[in-house]
Scaffold this motif. Structure first.
Motif, PDB file in Angstrom:
ATOM      1  N   ALA A 256      46.987 -62.144  70.133  1.00 17.10           N
ATOM      2  CA  ALA A 256      47.371 -62.052  68.719  1.00 17.10           C
ATOM      3  C   ALA A 256      48.005 -63.348  68.254  1.00 17.10           C
ATOM      4  O   ALA A 256      47.655 -63.905  67.195  1.00 17.10           O
ATOM      5  N   PHE A 257      48.942 -63.861  69.039  1.00 17.18           N
ATOM      6  CA  PHE A 257      49.637 -65.089  68.664  1.00 17.18           C
ATOM      7  C   PHE A 257      48.700 -66.286  68.584  1.00 17.18           C
ATOM      8  O   PHE A 257      48.924 -67.210  67.793  1.00 17.18           O
ATOM      9  N   GLN A 258      47.656 -66.300  69.411  1.00 16.69           N
ATOM     10  CA  GLN A 258      46.726 -67.427  69.386  1.00 16.69           C
ATOM     11  C   GLN A 258      46.144 -67.628  67.990  1.00 16.69           C
ATOM     12  O   GLN A 258      45.955 -68.758  67.530  1.00 16.69           O
ATOM     13  N   GLN A 259      45.856 -66.537  67.287  1.00 12.05           N
ATOM     14  CA  GLN A 259      45.289 -66.640  65.946  1.00 12.05           C
ATOM     15  C   GLN A 259      46.345 -66.798  64.867  1.00 12.05           C
ATOM     16  O   GLN A 259      46.038 -67.218  63.753  1.00 12.05           O
ATOM     17  N   LEU A 260      47.598 -66.471  65.187  1.00 13.50           N
ATOM     18  CA  LEU A 260      48.677 -66.592  64.203  1.00 13.50           C
ATOM     19  C   LEU A 260      49.328 -67.971  64.230  1.00 13.50           C
ATOM     20  O   LEU A 260      50.336 -68.191  63.565  1.00 13.50           O
ATOM     21  N   THR A 261      48.746 -68.906  64.987  1.00 12.23           N
ATOM     22  CA  THR A 261      49.256 -70.282  64.990  1.00 12.23           C
ATOM     23  C   THR A 261      48.903 -71.031  63.715  1.00 12.23           C
ATOM     24  O   THR A 261      49.503 -72.063  63.418  1.00 12.23           O
ATOM     25  N   GLY A 262      47.903 -70.546  62.970  1.00 11.72           N
ATOM     26  CA  GLY A 262      47.461 -71.248  61.764  1.00 11.72           C
ATOM     27  C   GLY A 262      46.345 -72.227  62.015  1.00 11.72           C
ATOM     28  O   GLY A 262      45.957 -72.974  61.108  1.00 11.72           O
ATOM     29  N   MET A 263      45.798 -72.232  63.229  1.00 11.94           N
ATOM     30  CA  MET A 263      44.738 -73.189  63.556  1.00 11.94           C
ATOM     31  C   MET A 263      43.524 -73.011  62.659  1.00 11.94           C
ATOM     32  O   MET A 263      42.938 -73.985  62.188  1.00 11.94           O
ATOM     33  N   ASN A 264      43.135 -71.752  62.406  1.00 12.92           N
ATOM     34  CA  ASN A 264      41.975 -71.512  61.546  1.00 12.92           C
ATOM     35  C   ASN A 264      42.196 -72.068  60.144  1.00 12.92           C
ATOM     36  O   ASN A 264      41.277 -72.608  59.512  1.00 12.92           O
ATOM     37  N   SER A 265      43.417 -71.921  59.631  1.00 14.73           N
ATOM     38  CA  SER A 265      43.706 -72.435  58.296  1.00 14.73           C
ATOM     39  C   SER A 265      43.661 -73.954  58.267  1.00 14.73           C
ATOM     40  O   SER A 265      43.203 -74.562  57.299  1.00 14.73           O
ATOM     41  N   ILE A 266      44.114 -74.566  59.351  1.00 15.06           N
ATOM     42  CA  ILE A 266      44.064 -76.027  59.434  1.00 15.06           C
ATOM     43  C   ILE A 266      42.616 -76.505  59.450  1.00 15.06           C
ATOM     44  O   ILE A 266      42.249 -77.456  58.734  1.00 15.06           O
ATOM     45  N   LEU A 267      41.773 -75.857  60.244  1.00  9.63           N
ATOM     46  CA  LEU A 267      40.371 -76.256  60.312  1.00  9.63           C
ATOM     47  C   LEU A 267      39.671 -76.051  58.976  1.00  9.63           C
ATOM     48  O   LEU A 267      38.809 -76.837  58.580  1.00  9.63           O
ATOM     49  N   LEU A 326      53.331 -78.417  60.829  1.00  5.56           N
ATOM     50  CA  LEU A 326      53.167 -77.475  59.730  1.00  5.56           C
ATOM     51  C   LEU A 326      54.250 -77.650  58.671  1.00  5.56           C
ATOM     52  O   LEU A 326      53.979 -77.551  57.468  1.00  5.56           O
ATOM     53  N   VAL A 327      55.468 -77.917  59.093  1.00  6.42           N
ATOM     54  CA  VAL A 327      56.555 -78.164  58.136  1.00  6.42           C
ATOM     55  C   VAL A 327      56.280 -79.440  57.347  1.00  6.42           C
ATOM     56  O   VAL A 327      56.448 -79.479  56.110  1.00  6.42           O
ATOM     57  N   ALA A 328      55.842 -80.498  58.038  1.00  4.51           N
ATOM     58  CA  ALA A 328      55.509 -81.760  57.356  1.00  4.51           C
ATOM     59  C   ALA A 328      54.370 -81.556  56.369  1.00  4.51           C
ATOM     60  O   ALA A 328      54.393 -82.090  55.246  1.00  4.51           O
ATOM     61  N   LEU A 329      53.358 -80.785  56.760  1.00  7.86           N
ATOM     62  CA  LEU A 329      52.224 -80.513  55.882  1.00  7.86           C
ATOM     63  C   LEU A 329      52.673 -79.738  54.645  1.00  7.86           C
ATOM     64  O   LEU A 329      52.283 -80.070  53.514  1.00  7.86           O
ATOM     65  N   LEU A 351      48.482 -87.086  56.108  1.00 11.42           N
ATOM     66  CA  LEU A 351      48.101 -85.701  56.380  1.00 11.42           C
ATOM     67  C   LEU A 351      47.024 -85.611  57.454  1.00 11.42           C
ATOM     68  O   LEU A 351      47.019 -84.676  58.255  1.00 11.42           O
ATOM     69  N   VAL A 352      46.098 -86.580  57.471  1.00 16.83           N
ATOM     70  CA  VAL A 352      45.068 -86.596  58.513  1.00 16.83           C
ATOM     71  C   VAL A 352      45.704 -86.783  59.888  1.00 16.83           C
ATOM     72  O   VAL A 352      45.322 -86.132  60.866  1.00 16.83           O
ATOM     73  N   ILE A 353      46.695 -87.683  59.960  1.00 19.73           N
ATOM     74  CA  ILE A 353      47.394 -87.905  61.234  1.00 19.73           C
ATOM     75  C   ILE A 353      48.115 -86.624  61.666  1.00 19.73           C
ATOM     76  O   ILE A 353      48.042 -86.210  62.828  1.00 19.73           O
ATOM     77  N   VAL A 354      48.815 -85.992  60.725  1.00 22.31           N
ATOM     78  CA  VAL A 354      49.520 -84.744  61.022  1.00 22.31           C
ATOM     79  C   VAL A 354      48.538 -83.676  61.491  1.00 22.31           C
ATOM     80  O   VAL A 354      48.783 -82.953  62.467  1.00 22.31           O
ATOM     81  N   LEU A 355      47.406 -83.601  60.803  1.00 21.59           N
ATOM     82  CA  LEU A 355      46.379 -82.622  61.162  1.00 21.59           C
ATOM     83  C   LEU A 355      45.875 -82.846  62.583  1.00 21.59           C
ATOM     84  O   LEU A 355      45.733 -81.906  63.365  1.00 21.59           O
ATOM     85  N   CYS A 356      45.594 -84.113  62.923  1.00 22.88           N
ATOM     86  CA  CYS A 356      45.077 -84.424  64.263  1.00 22.88           C
ATOM     87  C   CYS A 356      46.107 -84.130  65.351  1.00 22.88           C
ATOM     88  O   CYS A 356      45.754 -83.643  66.428  1.00 22.88           O
ATOM     89  N   GLY A 415      53.432 -72.555  50.964  1.00 20.98           N
ATOM     90  CA  GLY A 415      54.299 -71.685  51.746  1.00 20.98           C
ATOM     91  C   GLY A 415      53.598 -71.027  52.919  1.00 20.98           C
ATOM     92  O   GLY A 415      54.252 -70.610  53.878  1.00 20.98           O
ATOM     93  N   ILE A 416      52.259 -70.946  52.874  1.00 26.43           N
ATOM     94  CA  ILE A 416      51.539 -70.314  53.974  1.00 26.43           C
ATOM     95  C   ILE A 416      51.716 -71.093  55.268  1.00 26.43           C
ATOM     96  O   ILE A 416      51.756 -70.526  56.366  1.00 26.43           O
ATOM     97  N   PHE A 417      51.862 -72.420  55.152  1.00 23.67           N
ATOM     98  CA  PHE A 417      52.049 -73.241  56.357  1.00 23.67           C
ATOM     99  C   PHE A 417      53.455 -73.061  56.926  1.00 23.67           C
ATOM    100  O   PHE A 417      53.657 -73.139  58.129  1.00 23.67           O
ATOM    101  N   LEU A 418      54.433 -72.804  56.042  1.00 19.31           N
ATOM    102  CA  LEU A 418      55.782 -72.482  56.519  1.00 19.31           C
ATOM    103  C   LEU A 418      55.780 -71.121  57.220  1.00 19.31           C
ATOM    104  O   LEU A 418      56.506 -70.920  58.197  1.00 19.31           O
ATOM    105  N   LEU A 419      54.965 -70.182  56.718  1.00 16.80           N
ATOM    106  CA  LEU A 419      54.845 -68.880  57.372  1.00 16.80           C
ATOM    107  C   LEU A 419      54.308 -69.034  58.787  1.00 16.80           C
ATOM    108  O   LEU A 419      54.849 -68.439  59.737  1.00 16.80           O
ATOM    109  N   PHE A 420      53.256 -69.843  58.944  1.00 19.93           N
ATOM    110  CA  PHE A 420      52.703 -70.064  60.279  1.00 19.93           C
ATOM    111  C   PHE A 420      53.721 -70.763  61.182  1.00 19.93           C
ATOM    112  O   PHE A 420      53.805 -70.464  62.376  1.00 19.93           O
ATOM    113  N   ALA A 421      54.499 -71.700  60.626  1.00 20.86           N
ATOM    114  CA  ALA A 421      55.531 -72.378  61.423  1.00 20.86           C
ATOM    115  C   ALA A 421      56.555 -71.371  61.949  1.00 20.86           C
ATOM    116  O   ALA A 421      56.974 -71.433  63.110  1.00 20.86           O
ATOM    117  N   GLY A 422      56.954 -70.433  61.087  1.00 24.71           N
ATOM    118  CA  GLY A 422      57.892 -69.397  61.518  1.00 24.71           C
ATOM    119  C   GLY A 422      57.306 -68.515  62.608  1.00 24.71           C
ATOM    120  O   GLY A 422      58.013 -68.130  63.560  1.00 24.71           O
TER     121      GLY A 422
END
Length: 476
Positions: A256-267, A326-329, A351-356, A415-422
């Motif tokens: 469950a946590f693997q998908q709640l990291t926000g990776m899909n949203s980043i991609l 995620l916080v920086a993004l 943002l590209v650097i942060v993403l990578c 705020g969705i990225f802050l949610l994933f960070a939490g």
């Protein structure tokens, strides 16, 4: 991974007698089998880019294309908010979720190899349907076939790799290639013994270990198989107290946590960032190149060093990086992104650097370890059932995120990225407090870790346990 049969002392003594060396036969089997895992990653990396490509939108979602071009009165966060578009993505994961229960039966009764071949055929049919799709209905049916392929592949491949690889090398380990290679793959010794094919199981074990001195390991496989045959209801047995750590950590928590990291949203969001840097219609391609390259590098890092530094260290260190990214993004988007605004080039590069960095962190931790660690935890008698729950939970949360992400992005915005960070803070605490280190621990001894763990020892104990049916059963 046998469990606690025969007593801890005998088991520990046997595990110390295991002998193995890396052979070309072993390398061939793990490379071909690992292609099954690459199918999931390949789809994840491609689908996010495709859904934001102009040609794709013009052909299948013309209203979204016009809205994207004109912006209308919507913020840039809402341009892709469409439930049919999200269904295109999530239909694969819902199909994989349902098919994993059939895959569990095939894997347990017909073998890991059979599931790998079924998965590759289904994925191939789905790819053909998608390639020749003329409308959204054909696309979704193609995605369903892809999902069935992923459901079977994700059920069998982690088990195959964990059973084939010796303990000290367990972490070092597209559809036509997988099918052709799968025809020549041997079945795992664990599965052959479980099916009663003892001589063949012994022969394959000697071949993959590169030595005839496999008496101790083969004896453990026999004992594990006997224990597994005594279990008539493996899914019910998952609920036994002795299997509570495996259920909570391996079957529910980590997938469950693997998908709640926000990776899909980043991609998914990556092509938008690249588009803001002036890549135009090539944004999706460049995004895919950068993120795929980062994932390859991360996989190599994990392969080379996770057995040295450990699973916990990779989870926790990478989790810290992902939180910071995620916080920086979120902060950057809050200040510089919104109602039809174009990101300044310098901000876009940042943002590209942060993403990578985020992708690198995920790709060496929650990405590969989210499959590796659960496959290490289950005893043989519940391994197939446990892996079914792992795949089911993983695909359920993948489908949930895929179906809800665009609407959530439109309403929560940055705020969705802050949610994933939490959420990553929570899952890092979960790993820190509940997951014992499994690096270089023979699968047959994993259960001992929980008997010595500060929390789990109070639940699993070190002897007999009360089963869900109310009967007294030994730790097996």
């Amino acid at each position: 991974m046998a469990g606690g049969f025969g007593g801890a002392g005998v088991l520990h003594e046997r595990a110390q007698q295991y002998e193995s060396r890396i052979t070309w036969y072993f390398i061939f089997t793990v490379i071909v089998a690992a292609l099954g895992g690459s199918l999931f990653g390949y789809d994840l990396g491609v689908s996010g880019g495709v859904t934001s490509m102009d040609d794709f939108l013009k052909e299948f979602f013309p209203k979204i294309y016009r809205r994207k071009q004109l912006h209308l009165n919507e913020t840039d966060y809402c341009k892709y908010d469409n439930q049919i578009l999200t269904l295109f993505t999530s239909s694969l994961y819902f199909a994989g979720l349902i098919s994993t229960f059939g895959a569990s039966y095939v894997t347990r009764n017909k073998g890991r190899k059979a599931s790998i071949i079924v998965g590759s055929i289904s994925f191939f049919l789905g790819a053909i349907l998608n390639a020749f799709a003329k409308n959204i209905t054909m696309l979704i049916f193609g995605r369903i076939f892809l999902g069935v392929g992923i459901g079977f592949g994700n059920q069998a491949v982690p088990l195959y790799l964990s059973e084939m690889a010796p303990a000290k090398h367990r972490a070092a380990v597209p559809a036509v290639l997988m099918f052709v290679g799968g025809l020549f793959l041997p079945e795992t010794p664990n599965s052959l013994v479980e099916q009663g094919r003892l001589e063949e199981g012994r022969r394959i074990l000697e071949k993959v270990r590169g030595t005839t001195k496999v008496d101790a390991e083969f004896a453990d496989l026999l004992d594990a198989s006997n224990a597994a045959r005594a279990v008539k209801h493996p899914f019910r047995n998952l609920l036994a107290r002795k299997n509570r750590p495996q259920l909570v950590i391996g079957a529910l928590g980590i997938p469950a946590f693997q998908q709640l990291t926000g990776m899909n949203s980043i991609l998914f969001y990556a092509p938008v960032i690249f588009q803001s840097l002036g890549f135009g219609s090539g944004a999706s391609l460049y995004s895919s190149i950068f993120t795929s390259g980062a994932l390859v590098i991360a996989a190599l890092i994990s392969m080379l060093w996770v057995d040295k530094f450990g699973r916990r260290a990779f989870f926790l260190e990478a989790g810290t990086e992902m939180i910071c990214c995620l916080v920086a993004l979120a902060i950057t988007l809050a200040l510089k992104f919104g109602q039809g605004e174009v990101l300044p080039k310098g901000i876009g590069i940042f943002l590209v650097i942060v993403l990578c960095v985020f992708v690198l962190a995920y790709g060496r931790s929650w990405g590969p370890l989210g499959w590796l660690v659960p496959s290490e935890l289950f005893p043989l008698e519940t391994r197939s059932a446990g892996q079914s729950v792992v795949v089911c939970v993983n695909l359920f949360f993948t489908a949930l995120i895929a179906q809800c992400f665009l609407a959530s992005l439109c309403h929560l915005r940055y705020g969705i990225f802050l949610l994933f960070a939490g959420l990553i803070v929570i899952m890092s605490c979960f790993i820190f407090f509940l997951l014992p280190e499994t690096k270089q621990v023979p699968i047959e001894e994993i259960y001992l870790l929980f008997q010595k763990h500060w929390y789990w020892k109070g639940i699993v104990g070190d002897g007999e346990q009360v089963e869900p049916s109310g009967k007294i059963g030994a730790v097996v």
